[in-house]
Design an enzyme around this catalytic site. Structure first.
Site, PDB file in Angstrom:
ATOM      1  CB  THR A 212      -0.664  -0.246   1.237  1.00  0.00           C
ATOM      2  OG1 THR A 212      -1.781  -1.079   1.027  1.00  0.00           O
ATOM      3  CG2 THR A 212      -1.837   1.167   1.619  1.00  0.00           C
ATOM      4  NE  ARG A 240     -11.010  -5.356   3.324  1.00  0.00           N
ATOM      5  CZ  ARG A 240      -9.208  -5.389   3.207  1.00  0.00           C
ATOM      6  NH1 ARG A 240      -8.707  -4.594   2.269  1.00  0.00           N
ATOM      7  NH2 ARG A 240      -8.757  -4.895   4.467  1.00  0.00           N
ATOM      8  CG  ASP A 243      -6.617   0.776   6.208  1.00  0.00           C
ATOM      9  OD1 ASP A 243      -7.071   0.101   5.940  1.00  0.00           O
ATOM     10  OD2 ASP A 243      -5.481   1.507   6.658  1.00  0.00           O
ATOM     11  CB  THR A 263       0.781   0.317   5.434  1.00  0.00           C
ATOM     12  OG1 THR A 263       0.503  -0.673   4.623  1.00  0.00           O
ATOM     13  CG2 THR A 263       2.384   1.141   6.103  1.00  0.00           C
ATOM     14  N   GLY A 266      -6.225  -3.527   7.640  1.00  0.00           N
ATOM     15  CA  GLY A 266      -7.264  -2.539   7.538  1.00  0.00           C
ATOM     16  C   GLY A 266      -8.498  -2.812   8.454  1.00  0.00           C
TER      17      GLY A 266
HETATM   18  N1  ASP Z   1      -4.594  -1.482   5.003  1.00  0.00           N
HETATM   19  C1  ASP Z   1      -4.584  -1.977   3.422  1.00  0.00           C
HETATM   20  C2  ASP Z   1      -6.111  -2.209   3.343  1.00  0.00           C
HETATM   21  O1  ASP Z   1      -6.230  -2.812   4.594  1.00  0.00           O
HETATM   22  C3  ASP Z   1      -3.587  -2.907   3.596  1.00  0.00           C
HETATM   23  C4  ASP Z   1      -2.409  -2.527   3.618  1.00  0.00           C
HETATM   24  O2  ASP Z   1      -2.078  -1.589   3.931  1.00  0.00           O
HETATM   25  O3  ASP Z   1      -1.202  -3.121   3.213  1.00  0.00           O
HETATM   26  O4  ASP Z   1      -6.751  -2.645   2.617  1.00  0.00           O
END
Ligand code: ASP
Length: 347
Positions: A212, A240, A243, A263, A266
């Site tokens: 991310t 889905r 965050d 990151t 989420g």
């Molecule tokens: N936060 C991101 C999500 O949950 C994934 C990530 O940051 O690796 O979609």
């Protein structure tokens, strides 16, 4: 006599604007970026791959910093840095995004302007090359904060944003990750239903890929901005939402306090409103940026069993980057204009 007065007035005005310009040029500027947190271990990294990451992070940072140095807006710097990472297959955002359980790519992004506390966010995007640009468009050209799916796509098309087929996002690595997650899930399906339904059991076969991307910045006018973009998590159910596009969870910016991009898993970041919580601790409890960021990530997130990290910047340009994983792709430009890139925990 009149002429002398006019000349005096003119030189006074010149001095005032010169003073203002001088004052502005001494205001701090800053930018920090991340390219995801997770199990990033030096022993498992090839030198070529590490070099590729460091170079791309440097390119993104430099692009944002150049805008700030010329007196540009933090909001533009954040977008510019994120676009570069979205266009790189190294990161789980834009090109190189992870796959849903359905084999599709669904992208999320958000951006926030700390000066006006305005925000734009998009989710479930399938055909927009740079979701962060669409998030900005929502902020600037719609009366809304968040748009999803078909409506968001139509809005992008109406405003001439570059659109691509789903195949554009494909990379072999991410496809293999989906296959691995699925076969792990199939092999252990019986086991999981016996194990029960704790938070971590539920997320077991939805694997988080590092990658991310996000940026936070402070410009010469003292304005903060933050943005985040992601493909989400490998094998996530289609539909889905994580965050990253949720204002207050994955992204937040407010000139009073700080700018944050997150990151990590989420589902945990949403329940804790991680980004807003850092702001709130600073605003209501007078915590410093570092104290607030550490408390949210190293105590609250950790305490709930979640993993990940944030990049944070305050109105003085201080940077905090706590994470509770083995590594986080991250970087910032320090006060002297030096670019610092870090990947592993002990760097
Ligand atoms: N936060 C991101 C999500 O949950 C994934 C990530 O940051 O690796 O979609």
């Amino acid at each position: 006599m009149k002429l002398t007065k006019l000349i005096l007035l003119f030189s006074l005005l010149c001095n005032i604007s010169l003073l203002h310009a001088l004052q502005q040029s001494s205001n701090p500027i800053g930018i920090a970026i991340h390219g995801g947190a997770g199990t990033i271990i030096k022993e498992k990294m090839t030198p070529e791959r590490e070099k590729a990451y460091r170079e791309k992070l440097t390119e993104a940072l430099n692009a944002g910093y150049a805008i700030l140095k010329q007196g540009g807006r933090s909001f533009d710097a954040v977008e510019a840095a994120i676009v570069i990472m979205e266009d790189s297959p190294l990161f789980n955002a834009g090109k190189g995004a992870v796959f849903t359980s359905d084999g599709t790519n669904e992208l999320d992004a958000s951006i926030m302007d700390g000066a006006t506390v305005q925000a734009g966010a998009v989710s479930g995007i399938k055909h927009v090359k740079n979701p962060i640009r669409l998030a900005r468009l929502v902020l600037e050209k719609s009366p809304h904060v968040m748009m999803v799916g078909a409506g968001a796509e139509a809005f992008a098309a109406k405003h001439g944003l570059e659109r691509v087929s789903q195949y554009y996002f494909y990379t072999e690595n991410r496809w293999k990750s989906l296959e691995r997650a699925k076969s792990k899930g199939a092999a252990r399906a019986g086991e999981t239903s016996r194990k029960g339904s704790s938070d971590s059991d539920k997320l077991e076969f939805i694997t988080r890929e590092k990658g991310t991307v996000g940026a936070v910045a402070l410009d010469r006018n003292g304005n903060l901005a933050a943005g985040t973009s992601t493909g989400g998590m490998t094998n996530k159910m289609f539909g889905r939402v994580g965050d990253s596009p949720i204002i207050g969870a994955g992204t937040y910016a407010n000139n009073q306090t700080c700018a944050i991009s997150a990151t990590g898993q989420g589902e945990y970041f949403m329940r804790l409103l991680v980004a807003y919580d850092v702001h709130a601790l600073m605003a209501y409890s007078n915590k410093t940026l570092q104290e607030a960021a550490d408390e949210v990530i190293l105590q609250k997130l950790e305490g709930l069993g979640g993993s990940g990290g944030i990049i944070a910047m305050d109105k003085a340009g201080n940077v905090a980057m706590p994470f509770n994983t083995k590594g986080m792709y991250r970087g910032y430009v320090d006060n002297s204009g030096r670019t610092i890139i870090k990947i592993y925990k002990d760097e």
